[in-house]
Design a protein around this motif. Structure first.
Motif, mmCIF file in Angstrom:
data_model
loop_
_atom_site.group_PDB
_atom_site.id
_atom_site.type_symbol
_atom_site.label_atom_id
_atom_site.label_comp_id
_atom_site.label_asym_id
_atom_site.label_seq_id
_atom_site.Cartn_x
_atom_site.Cartn_y
_atom_site.Cartn_z
ATOM 1 N N PHE A 115 0.829 -1.199 0.000
ATOM 2 C CA PHE A 115 0.000 0.000 0.000
ATOM 3 C C PHE A 115 0.867 1.254 0.000
ATOM 4 N N ILE A 116 1.997 1.201 0.666
ATOM 5 C CA ILE A 116 2.924 2.339 0.673
ATOM 6 C C ILE A 116 3.422 2.611 -0.741
ATOM 7 N N LEU A 117 3.753 1.543 -1.478
ATOM 8 C CA LEU A 117 4.261 1.713 -2.839
ATOM 9 C C LEU A 117 3.250 2.418 -3.735
ATOM 10 N N VAL A 118 1.994 2.031 -3.625
ATOM 11 C CA VAL A 118 0.991 2.579 -4.543
ATOM 12 C C VAL A 118 0.327 3.835 -4.000
ATOM 13 N N SER A 119 0.788 4.331 -2.854
ATOM 14 C CA SER A 119 0.182 5.536 -2.285
ATOM 15 C C SER A 119 0.315 6.738 -3.210
ATOM 16 N N ILE A 120 1.378 6.781 -4.013
ATOM 17 C CA ILE A 120 1.523 7.886 -4.961
ATOM 18 C C ILE A 120 0.383 7.858 -5.975
ATOM 19 N N GLY A 121 -0.174 6.682 -6.218
ATOM 20 C CA GLY A 121 -1.326 6.592 -7.106
ATOM 21 C C GLY A 121 -2.544 7.274 -6.516
ATOM 22 N N PHE A 122 -2.764 7.102 -5.207
ATOM 23 C CA PHE A 122 -3.883 7.791 -4.562
ATOM 24 C C PHE A 122 -3.697 9.297 -4.633
ATOM 25 N N GLY A 123 -2.450 9.746 -4.437
ATOM 26 C CA GLY A 123 -2.180 11.175 -4.511
ATOM 27 C C GLY A 123 -2.410 11.730 -5.901
#
Length: 463
Positions: free
Chosen positions: A60-68
């Motif tokens: 989830f940390i890796l893909v957090s930039i996707g949420f941003g």
């Protein structure tokens, strides 16, 4: 332009219905997607469930930039659509996709390189740690699919399209339902299964399909007709996207750090506590769906109206989201108090896992309305181009609060796993108080107030 919904006119409740219902349905299938993973992990072992829980948080940390980037596209493209500036809408959309592609490649490499170190912090050496590390290395292959799809979906939601992602998530759920047992167990007499890692491989395959579908919808959308395309990275555009995306992404990372803090204190209580927390989170996510979908629908609605300087409609949208979300969550709280342990028993045979998870859900029942209010306030801050405050509030709630309150309840008051749950409750509740204070002050300056217009001023937000 044809194909984009104008959220600056018409009924606010109807816009929420149009946006929130597809978001809720899509989120239901996303959560069911994760539930399917947890179910098949449970068929393997409790250690596999615990390994899935901690590796999922790391990924989830890796893909957090996707949420941003999703939030950045919803806010920036939404503001341009509201201002009817279609050339800017297309420029930001193209640059957002380029940014997401570059970021996803970098993060996939980083995740594969540092997964052992990260997971080693969250777990004790043993079977479930080994399972988590192996699972994580396969799962990192899905990083580009998640991040680019999130960014592309932000472009669609900015135009009022929440249905496309709903369709993609439903298809991904059914694909995952078929691929999980196929990759885990194989086909007897024909193909040998790969065990626990099959869950990760199923995610890679299904999410790649989601990415392909969402990109097709984006390139056919109204925003991509606003002038010539330019995917070549531009410093000024990237700076603007990063300025809007990084606070939101950092908030997601902070949220995961908070989960790591919780898991750090739970690891002393064994894999049963880790598994219980992982299952409990997924049950919680199911019940939060109506409230979260309203909060997520608020962002494009508020962003378009902020771009159009329709501040009264922004206030109306926030009030509707707040009231409807809390009402839904009060009903969900009752469901948790009555049926929490039964829900746990569906996914776990271990009585200790059911007991610990049931305790968590009993406390969590008081927090469901609080979570929805927090997310609604975050959407308001993002729409007003002030996402950095969501980060600082998250830092308090997920890092400072948990680091202070959990040790007090666990070690000083000697409350065992109950102490972890009470520490979470105090952190979330005080975080809401801080968010109300901050958002109210910003809204007074930017739009004259979040609840009512307290000042008469002409605002000219950057389009």
């Amino acid at each position: 332009m044809a194909g984009a919904s104008d959220l600056t006119v018409g009924s606010i409740p109807r816009h929420f219905q149009k946006m929130a219902l597809p978001i809720a349905i899509g989120m239901i299938f996303t959560t069911l997607y994760n539930v399917v993973d947890m179910y098949f992990a449970g068929m393997i072992s409790t250690e596999a469930q615990a390994g899935l829980a901690i590796s999922f948080q790391s990924f989830f940390i890796l893909v957090s930039i996707g949420f941003g980037t999703n939030a950045a596209m919803a806010a920036l493209v939404g503001g341009a659509v509201g201002a009817k500036n279609w050339r800017r809408a297309k420029n930001i959309a193209c640059q957002g996709i380029s940014f997401a592609v570059i970021a996803s490649i970098v993060l996939a490499v980083a995740g594969n390189s540092f997964s052992r170190a990260i997971l080693g912090i969250l777990s004790e050496p043993g079977a479930y740690q080994d399972s988590a590390i192996s699972y994580m290395r396969v799962l990192t292959l899905a990083t580009p699919s998640f991040i680019v799809a999130f960014a592309a979906n932000g472009i669609l939601t900015a135009q009022g399209d929440a249905v496309s992602m709903q369709k993609a998530q439903i298809a991904a759920f059914f694909a995952n339902l078929v691929l999980n047992p196929l990759f885990i167990f194989g086909v007897p007499g024909l193909v040998e299964g790969i065990g626990f890692n099959g869950i990760a491989l199923s995610t890679v395959a299904s999410q790649t399909g989601v990415l392909a579908f969402i990109l097709v919808k984006v390139f056919r959308s109204a925003a991509m007709d606003g002038g010539p395309s330019s995917f070549r990275p531009r410093r000024d555009s990237f700076r603007e996207i990063i300025g809007q995306a990084i606070p939101t992404s950092s908030s997601m990372i902070v949220m995961m750090i908070g989960a790591f803090i919780v898991q750090y204190y739970l690891k002393g209580f064994g894999p049963q506590a880790q598994a219980a927390y992982g299952i409990g989170l997924r049950i919680e996510q199911m019940l939060l769906l109506p409230g979260f979908s309203l909060a997520f629908a608020l962002l494009p609605i508020a962003s378009q109206n902020f771009g159009a300087l329709e501040f009264d409609r922004m206030r109306e949208a926030f009030a509707f989201c707040f009231k409807a979300g809390v009402s839904f969550m009060l009903l969900a709280s009752v469901a948790l108090w009555v049926g929490g342990r039964f829900a746990m028993s569906i996914f776990a045979d271990d009585p200790e896992v059911v007991r610990i998870g049931g305790d968590y859900l009993n406390v969590d029942g008081f927090l469901l309305p609080v979570y929805v209010m927090l997310f609604s306030l975050n959407s308001a801050l993002q729409a007003m181009r002030r996402p950095m405050w969501t980060l600082w509030i998250g830092v308090y709630r997920q890092i400072v609060g948990l680091s202070v309150f959990i040790p007090i309840f666990v070690f000083v008051l000697n409350m065992n796993t109950w102490g972890v749950w009470y520490g979470i409750a105090v952190s979330v509740s005080t975080g809401l108080a801080l968010s109300v204070l901050v958002t109210g002050k910003i809204a007074k300056k930017e739009i004259g107030g979040l609840i009512r217009n307290r000042i008469v001023a002409s605002r000219n937000p950057t389009h």
